[in-house]
Design a protein around this motif. Sequence first.
Motif, short mmCIF file in Angstrom:
data_model
loop_
_atom_site.label_atom_id
_atom_site.label_comp_id
_atom_site.label_asym_id
_atom_site.label_seq_id
_atom_site.Cartn_x
_atom_site.Cartn_y
_atom_site.Cartn_z
N ASN A 33 0.86 -1.18 0.00
CA ASN A 33 0.00 0.00 0.00
C ASN A 33 0.90 1.23 0.00
N GLY A 35 1.20 5.58 -0.45
CA GLY A 35 0.46 6.82 -0.39
C GLY A 35 1.34 8.03 -0.60
N VAL A 50 -3.95 7.64 -0.39
CA VAL A 50 -3.39 6.30 -0.34
C VAL A 50 -4.22 5.39 -1.24
N CYS A 96 6.23 10.18 -1.39
CA CYS A 96 5.46 8.94 -1.31
C CYS A 96 6.16 7.99 -0.35
N VAL A 99 2.51 2.74 3.38
CA VAL A 99 1.53 3.33 4.28
C VAL A 99 0.98 2.29 5.26
N ARG A 101 -2.27 1.72 6.97
CA ARG A 101 -3.65 2.17 6.90
C ARG A 101 -4.42 1.92 8.20
#
Length: 122
Positions: A33, A35, A50, A96, A99, A101
């Motif tokens: 992932n 973001g 994200v 960037c 991530v 989450r």
Amino acid sequence: QVHFVESGGGLVQPGGSLRLSCVASGRSIEYVNIGWFRQAPGKEREFVAVMTWDGANIRYAASVKGRFSISRENVKKTVYLQMNSLKPEDTAVYYCSKVDRSYSPPIPVGSRGQGTQVTVSS
């Protein structure tokens, strides 16, 4: 370990558009992932957007929702941030990262690139 290099920033007038790119090197980003975050001088880091590794879930900060769009091409190890209707308050260094989450808002984890400067000014 995944490393990121951001590009695409610049000086743009209010209402203009920019497309940022985040190219990863090292390991594949296929199941990662990723973001975008930003930080303006004298301000705290701010979550921007994200996208999960499969593109199934996307989340935006309220301040950019409807104006920014995140996308990715896993084969190219690249994540994009299309920014439209830019405002002076969007001025910041954008970067960037992987991530996490599970936090709200999501937080960056691991390494990050140098970022790319976005300046919105007339």
